[in-house]
Design an enzyme around this catalytic site. Structure first.
Site, PDB file in Angstrom:
ATOM      1  N   HIS A  79       0.850  -1.197   0.000  1.00 24.34           N
ATOM      2  CA  HIS A  79       0.000   0.000   0.000  1.00 24.34           C
ATOM      3  C   HIS A  79       0.884   1.244   0.000  1.00 24.34           C
ATOM      4  O   HIS A  79       1.684   1.434   0.902  1.00 24.34           O
ATOM      5  CB  HIS A  79      -0.912   0.027   1.229  1.00 24.34           C
ATOM      6  CG  HIS A  79      -2.055  -0.943   1.127  1.00 24.34           C
ATOM      7  ND1 HIS A  79      -3.216  -0.806   1.840  1.00 24.34           N
ATOM      8  CD2 HIS A  79      -2.220  -2.054   0.384  1.00 24.34           C
ATOM      9  CE1 HIS A  79      -4.048  -1.795   1.536  1.00 24.34           C
ATOM     10  NE2 HIS A  79      -3.451  -2.567   0.662  1.00 24.34           N
ATOM     11  N   TYR A 210      -9.058   5.599   7.296  1.00 28.52           N
ATOM     12  CA  TYR A 210      -9.159   5.992   8.705  1.00 28.52           C
ATOM     13  C   TYR A 210     -10.167   7.132   8.754  1.00 28.52           C
ATOM     14  O   TYR A 210      -9.906   8.212   8.201  1.00 28.52           O
ATOM     15  CB  TYR A 210      -7.810   6.486   9.232  1.00 28.52           C
ATOM     16  CG  TYR A 210      -6.798   5.383   9.469  1.00 28.52           C
ATOM     17  CD1 TYR A 210      -6.029   4.867   8.428  1.00 28.52           C
ATOM     18  CD2 TYR A 210      -6.593   4.862  10.745  1.00 28.52           C
ATOM     19  CE1 TYR A 210      -5.093   3.861   8.652  1.00 28.52           C
ATOM     20  CE2 TYR A 210      -5.662   3.859  10.981  1.00 28.52           C
ATOM     21  CZ  TYR A 210      -4.916   3.367   9.930  1.00 28.52           C
ATOM     22  OH  TYR A 210      -3.994   2.375  10.159  1.00 28.52           O
ATOM     23  N   PRO A 302      -4.077   0.587  19.152  1.00 31.31           N
ATOM     24  CA  PRO A 302      -3.955  -0.024  17.824  1.00 31.31           C
ATOM     25  C   PRO A 302      -3.918   0.947  16.638  1.00 31.31           C
ATOM     26  O   PRO A 302      -3.479   0.554  15.558  1.00 31.31           O
ATOM     27  CB  PRO A 302      -5.186  -0.932  17.732  1.00 31.31           C
ATOM     28  CG  PRO A 302      -6.152  -0.382  18.716  1.00 31.31           C
ATOM     29  CD  PRO A 302      -5.337   0.237  19.808  1.00 31.31           C
ATOM     30  N   LYS A 306       1.155  -0.138  15.151  1.00 29.85           N
ATOM     31  CA  LYS A 306       2.587  -0.104  15.465  1.00 29.85           C
ATOM     32  C   LYS A 306       3.065  -1.295  16.312  1.00 29.85           C
ATOM     33  O   LYS A 306       4.273  -1.536  16.407  1.00 29.85           O
ATOM     34  CB  LYS A 306       2.922   1.189  16.223  1.00 29.85           C
ATOM     35  CG  LYS A 306       2.927   2.413  15.347  1.00 29.85           C
ATOM     36  CD  LYS A 306       4.230   2.499  14.581  1.00 29.85           C
ATOM     37  CE  LYS A 306       4.202   3.506  13.462  1.00 29.85           C
ATOM     38  NZ  LYS A 306       4.116   2.932  12.129  1.00 29.85           N
ATOM     39  N   TYR A 397       3.982   6.470   9.802  1.00 29.07           N
ATOM     40  CA  TYR A 397       3.198   5.288   9.414  1.00 29.07           C
ATOM     41  C   TYR A 397       4.078   4.250   8.736  1.00 29.07           C
ATOM     42  O   TYR A 397       3.948   3.054   9.007  1.00 29.07           O
ATOM     43  CB  TYR A 397       2.054   5.721   8.477  1.00 29.07           C
ATOM     44  CG  TYR A 397       0.920   4.718   8.425  1.00 29.07           C
ATOM     45  CD1 TYR A 397      -0.203   4.872   9.230  1.00 29.07           C
ATOM     46  CD2 TYR A 397       0.985   3.611   7.582  1.00 29.07           C
ATOM     47  CE1 TYR A 397      -1.248   3.962   9.194  1.00 29.07           C
ATOM     48  CE2 TYR A 397      -0.055   2.699   7.535  1.00 29.07           C
ATOM     49  CZ  TYR A 397      -1.163   2.869   8.344  1.00 29.07           C
ATOM     50  OH  TYR A 397      -2.183   1.959   8.315  1.00 29.07           O
TER      51      TYR A 397
END
Ligand code: DHB
Length: 403
Positions: A79, A210, A302, A306, A397
């Site tokens: 991704h 998200y 969560p 990570k 990220y």
């Protein structure tokens, strides 16, 4: 009673324990991995699914896979970004463009299966389904791990070093604390949890979404062409089994709805669970001959996935210091572990906390409700409209470079 002598006794056979054992093996160091759970139990417990760039490298470049079968590379989904969704619209954060990095969607259960297969293939000593595990003689030169096997036969494993990779209910964490009067435990509780589902449905989006909404957070993740993983913020006391499929879908649809007409593709819900939410760090991460790795030493909420990545980053540093300490016969080398590991842990704690608070609805703060909602939208708008803001998200990220 059987007795085994090894160099490193590893308590906990999840991804952290297995990866450490694998890396040590490559450095010529023997280890024995022990876990109370059966292989099948770990293999079927759903966890997060995002691997940072360096986690993928660690799997792909250290011989976990046979030549030609690079599990995460061939079976994982690369991704190049995520969508942040708020105010009823999606905003793409392009990791490739911002920091030249990607993440891989590859579930933790698959990472476990791959690492377990690699240890078995390489003749590693891995012992599952045991009980009564105890760590003894930590004050001496040769600590021992004792346990009973599935038939009730007692065993002991003596080792130069013991590593506690035994997860969020770690027994080794308490032993470090007992031996280190100056230890600290840092906690942060959150007034919410995640309701997680697996469902039989096609993908609703090419990449993860998200979403922040007035009803709370939602996350649209994926597993395969026909099975998807999704989460939504809920009360920690929520009873997952009391939710019908219809109620779950109408809550998720409401949190994703917007003027662009976005619709989730629905299907049968095949699993539903409420996941706990907390931040935790124990320091130091070692005492004498006992060291901690992964969730045993730290837990992150969560959001941002990570947890597994941090555990794998710990094992990279740990394998290096353990190999040196054993080669030089000098325990002082281990002292650098806590400091090196914690530098990354606190970055990840902040990142997970930041993503959480930016996207979740804080219950019980009615007096500030209007202010907080508009402030949150201000933060998200400035993030997606600023290259500096988006780059911070992309860096965190995809994972900071390994120290
Ligand atoms: C998943 C879980 C996460 O916590 C996250 O931030 C992204 C993905 C997952 O399970 O797919």
């Amino acid at each position: 009673m059987t007795s085994t002598r090894t160099q490193v006794a590893i308590v906990g056979g999840g991804p952290a324990g297995l990866m450490l054992s694998h890396l040590l093996d490559r450095a010529g160091v023997d280890s024995v991995v022990m876990d109370n759970r059966a292989v099948e139990e770990i293999r079927t417990t759903h966890r997060a699914g995002i691997l940072e760039r360096d986690s993928v490298r660690l799997l792909a470049e250290t011989g976990v896979y046979e030549a030609g079968r690079e599990g995460v590379i061939t079976d994982g989904d690369r991704h190049g970004g995520i969508y942040l969704r708020f105010g009823g619209e999606s905003h793409h954060i392009d990791f490739e463009e911002l920091v030249g990095a990607s993440v891989w969607l590859y579930p933790q259960t698959d990472v476990f299966v791959d690492l377990h297969a690699a240890r078995v293939r390489d003749g590693g000593d891995v012992r599952y389904g045991i009980s009564g595990t105890a760590v003894r003689d930590l004050g001496g030169d040769l600590p021992r791990v004792t346990y009973d096997d599935a038939e009730g036969v007692p065993h002991e494993v003596s080792a130069d070093l013991v590593v506690g990779a035994d997860g969020s209910r770690s027994i080794c964490r308490d032993l470090v604390a007992q031996r280190e009067p100056g230890h600290r435990r840092h906690f942060r509780e959150y007034p919410f949890a995640w309701f997680g589902i697996l469902c039989e449905a096609p993908r609703s989006s090419p990449e993860l979404v998200y979403a922040r909404s007035d009803r709370g957070f939602a996350l649209i993740s994926q597993r395969t062409d026909s099975v998807q993983r999704m989460y939504f913020q809920c009360d920690p006391s929520e009873d997952a089994s009391s939710w019908s499929d219809d109620r779950i879908w109408s809550e998720l649809q409401a949190r994703l709805a917007g003027s662009d007409g976005f619709q989730l593709k629905e299907g049968r819900v095949i699993e539903r669970t409420v996941l706990p939410f907390r931040s935790f760090v124990q320091t130091p991460m070692h005492s004498g001959r006992l060291l901690l790795a992964g969730d045993a030493a730290h837990t992150v909420p969560p959001t941002g996935a990570k947890g597994l990545n941090l555990a794998l980053a710990d094992t990279r540093v740990l394998a290096e210091v353990v190999e040196q300490a054993l080669r030089k016969d000098d325990l002082e080398v281990l002292a650098s572990y806590t400091q090196r590991a914690l530098a990354r842990v606190w970055k990840a704690q902040h990142f997970s906390y930041w993503m959480t608070t930016m996207l979740h609805r804080a219950p019980g703060e009615e007096a500030h409700r209007g202010f907080d909602e508009l402030r949150q939208l201000g933060e998200l708008t400035s993030l997606v409209s600023s290259e500096a803001g988006s780059t911070y998200l992309a860096e965190g990220y995809t994972g900071w470079p390994t120290a």
